[in-house]
Design a protein around this motif. Sequence first.
Motif, PDB file in Angstrom:
ATOM      1  N   ALA A  24       0.832  -1.205   0.000  1.00  0.00           N
ATOM      2  CA  ALA A  24       0.000   0.000   0.000  1.00  0.00           C
ATOM      3  C   ALA A  24       0.867   1.255   0.000  1.00  0.00           C
ATOM      4  N   THR A  25       1.861   1.274   0.858  1.00  0.00           N
ATOM      5  CA  THR A  25       2.725   2.451   0.974  1.00  0.00           C
ATOM      6  C   THR A  25       3.612   2.614  -0.252  1.00  0.00           C
ATOM      7  N   ILE A  64      -3.129   5.496   9.246  1.00  0.00           N
ATOM      8  CA  ILE A  64      -4.052   5.287  10.359  1.00  0.00           C
ATOM      9  C   ILE A  64      -4.213   3.777  10.471  1.00  0.00           C
ATOM     10  N   THR A  65      -3.453   3.169  11.376  1.00  0.00           N
ATOM     11  CA  THR A  65      -3.529   1.728  11.523  1.00  0.00           C
ATOM     12  C   THR A  65      -4.603   1.387  12.553  1.00  0.00           C
ATOM     13  N   GLY A  66      -4.652   0.132  12.997  1.00  0.00           N
ATOM     14  CA  GLY A  66      -5.683  -0.264  13.953  1.00  0.00           C
ATOM     15  C   GLY A  66      -5.218  -0.082  15.385  1.00  0.00           C
ATOM     16  N   PRO A  67      -5.892  -0.740  16.336  1.00  0.00           N
ATOM     17  CA  PRO A  67      -5.525  -0.621  17.750  1.00  0.00           C
ATOM     18  C   PRO A  67      -4.078  -1.017  18.001  1.00  0.00           C
ATOM     19  N   PHE A  91      -2.731   6.116   4.168  1.00  0.00           N
ATOM     20  CA  PHE A  91      -2.974   4.678   4.142  1.00  0.00           C
ATOM     21  C   PHE A  91      -3.765   4.323   5.389  1.00  0.00           C
ATOM     22  N   ALA A  92      -5.000   3.865   5.197  1.00  0.00           N
ATOM     23  CA  ALA A  92      -5.860   3.486   6.317  1.00  0.00           C
ATOM     24  C   ALA A  92      -5.804   1.974   6.500  1.00  0.00           C
ATOM     25  N   VAL A 120      -5.690   5.004   0.511  1.00  0.00           N
ATOM     26  CA  VAL A 120      -5.638   3.548   0.329  1.00  0.00           C
ATOM     27  C   VAL A 120      -6.250   2.889   1.552  1.00  0.00           C
ATOM     28  N   GLY A 121      -7.104   1.889   1.336  1.00  0.00           N
ATOM     29  CA  GLY A 121      -7.700   1.140   2.431  1.00  0.00           C
ATOM     30  C   GLY A 121      -7.044  -0.215   2.612  1.00  0.00           C
TER      31      GLY A 121
END
Length: 218
Positions: free
Chosen positions: A51-52, A66-69, A126-127, A154-155
């Motif tokens: 993605a990156t 923005i990544t997850g927990p 990038f999410a 990008v998801g």
Amino acid sequence: GVVLVFSALPQAVKQQLRARSIPFVIIDPAGDPDPDVPSVGSANWTGGLAATRHLIELGHRRIGIITGPEDMLCSLARLDGYRSAMSMAGLETAPELIRFGDFHVEGGYDRAMEMLSLPERPTAVFAGSDLQALGVLEAARVNGLRVPHDLSVVGYDDVQVARWSSPALTTVHQPLRQMAEEAAQMLLRLRTEEPSSTRLELATSLVVRKSTAPPRTD
């Protein structure tokens, strides 16, 4: 048998299942499971890298994530993939462009609003999930930014809604159906006590749609 989805497995629960001879498999484990815990996951580091790298190849240099927990292994693996891609391209990883979300729309929106209010905002984000990416799209709209003209997004996951968002979302395809099938097959093998691998990681792939483009030059 039990298939656990996106879960951690406390020691007490593992002992209860084993005491009752109930086989179990974890899909996309939240943490790093013990070697004796069967699990099926996907190549999260490779997905974050792809993605990156896609955004870098388009010409973006200030890329947010923005990544997850913060306590989930998949979140950290996608972040590591992002960092590796930036490092390999000789780009700085700015601390203010790294955010931990919750994999939901609201978390993506809130973290994107923080990024887009920076004095020097990112040109791409990038999410770590498609739902968070939808939140980024809404944050861009609220800030008067056009995707992908002003901001590329990008998801991750390639859920059904990704192709119907506006614009259609570039994302990392995670083979969710195949992961479930492999987990069920692993569970059946465990029930019959056939020899079976306890850790399986499936490949991810980048799906390019309409939400990414080269950064503005004007």
